[in-house]
Design an enzyme around this catalytic site. Structure first.
Site, mmCIF file in Angstrom:
data_model
loop_
_atom_site.group_PDB
_atom_site.id
_atom_site.type_symbol
_atom_site.label_atom_id
_atom_site.label_comp_id
_atom_site.label_asym_id
_atom_site.label_seq_id
_atom_site.Cartn_x
_atom_site.Cartn_y
_atom_site.Cartn_z
ATOM 1 N N GLY A 72 -19.994 -28.187 31.594
ATOM 2 C CA GLY A 72 -19.243 -29.406 31.790
ATOM 3 C C GLY A 72 -20.006 -30.351 32.701
ATOM 4 O O GLY A 72 -21.026 -30.002 33.292
ATOM 5 N N ASP A 74 -21.667 -34.337 33.900
ATOM 6 C CA ASP A 74 -22.526 -35.414 33.437
ATOM 7 C C ASP A 74 -23.988 -35.075 33.735
ATOM 8 O O ASP A 74 -24.365 -33.904 33.800
ATOM 9 C CB ASP A 74 -22.090 -36.720 34.115
ATOM 10 C CG ASP A 74 -22.359 -37.961 33.270
ATOM 11 O OD1 ASP A 74 -23.507 -38.142 32.836
ATOM 12 O OD2 ASP A 74 -21.426 -38.759 33.062
ATOM 13 N N THR A 76 -27.436 -34.561 35.728
ATOM 14 C CA THR A 76 -27.871 -34.190 37.071
ATOM 15 C C THR A 76 -29.360 -33.828 37.062
ATOM 16 O O THR A 76 -29.968 -33.704 36.002
ATOM 17 C CB THR A 76 -27.034 -33.028 37.641
ATOM 18 O OG1 THR A 76 -27.258 -32.947 39.057
ATOM 19 C CG2 THR A 76 -27.389 -31.706 36.992
ATOM 20 N N ILE A 139 -21.959 -29.263 41.193
ATOM 21 C CA ILE A 139 -21.442 -28.078 40.518
ATOM 22 C C ILE A 139 -21.102 -28.439 39.083
ATOM 23 O O ILE A 139 -20.415 -29.436 38.827
ATOM 24 C CB ILE A 139 -20.185 -27.532 41.233
ATOM 25 C CG1 ILE A 139 -20.540 -27.063 42.648
ATOM 26 C CG2 ILE A 139 -19.552 -26.389 40.433
ATOM 27 C CD1 ILE A 139 -19.334 -26.677 43.483
ATOM 28 N N GLY A 140 -21.600 -27.645 38.153
ATOM 29 C CA GLY A 140 -21.286 -27.815 36.736
ATOM 30 C C GLY A 140 -21.216 -26.444 36.093
ATOM 31 O O GLY A 140 -22.170 -25.667 36.197
ATOM 32 N N CYS A 175 -24.453 -37.399 38.231
ATOM 33 C CA CYS A 175 -23.076 -37.024 37.865
ATOM 34 C C CYS A 175 -22.249 -38.231 37.443
ATOM 35 O O CYS A 175 -21.016 -38.179 37.435
ATOM 36 C CB CYS A 175 -22.390 -36.275 39.010
ATOM 37 S SG CYS A 175 -23.275 -34.781 39.505
#
Length: 225
Positions: A72, A74, A76, A139-140, A175
């Protein structure tokens, strides 16, 4: 827990997929991979192309690989002297609560940063760890639905800016957040930080928050070229 050194992005991604499958099949326990990547810009499932400020060819000219991935979030950046952590955790034993998991990852990093007197915090509605109005850790996560076990198994994870060259963030809109900046431990403290000690404190933070023992399963160090 494994400390892997500098690992190309696709190699680490393949490793995650293999470990997630093993956890699902009951052949592996929860893992935390700690590593660094060469200069890489990743695009999550929620990425907007306008957050890429260069073409693929222009990124390549600067030695930056552009990778579309299945987490998930955007756009980075990953690069040397940034600690990347991939917690590969089975959440079925923690209530299968994805929201709580994200807050726990943030908390583990906040605990780690306190060792240096850095007061990290949250900035709702954004995910990640912040110091004031600057993000220090992105964080993703991907929540993989188990095939053999009921519940989610996590992959992807966090990127903590340690001695990161922050100029690379100028090549993207990190992000997708335009109004706030990014920072690093080095920038805040005014000196380079020992990466091995950062890993030690991150492991301590995860052990404290998740209640799992930190067992060193293997170590492989790649020298940066």
């Amino acid at each position: 827990m494994m400390r892997l050194g500098l690992v190309p992005y696709h190699e680490a991604w393949d490793m995650q997929k293999q470990i997630v499958k093993s956890i699902d099949e009951g052949n592996a326990s929860n893992q935390l991979l700690l590593l660094e990547h060469p200069h890489t810009v990743t695009m999550g499932r929620g990425s907007h192309m306008e957050n890429l400020l260069l073409t693929k060819e222009q990124y390549a000219e600067r030695g930056v690989e552009l990778v579309e991935i299945d987490r998930g979030g955007d756009v980075t950046y990953h690069g040397p002297e940034q600690l990347v952590g991939y917690p590969l955790f089975y959440l079925g034993e923690r209530g299968n609560d994805a929201h709580a998991y994200l807050r726990d990852v943030e908390e583990a990093l906040i605990v780690a940063l306190r060792h240096w007197g850095i007061e990290g915090g949250r900035k709702p509605p954004y995910t990640g760890v912040w110091v004031g109005d600057e993000k220090i850790a992105a964080i993703g996560v991907k929540f993989n639905r188990g095939r053999q076990r009921k519940g989610y198994i996590t992959s992807h994870g966090f990127a903590l800016n340690v001695n990161t060259d922050l100029r690379y963030f100028n090549l993207i809109v990190p992000c997708g957040i335009q109004q706030y900046g990014v920072t690093s431990m080095e920038k805040i403290l005014g000196e380079r930080i020992d990466m091995a000690e950062v890993m030690n404190q991150v492991v301590r933070g995860f052990s404290q928050v998740f209640g799992w023992p930190a067992v060193e399963e293997g170590e492989r160090r790649n020298e940066a070229g």
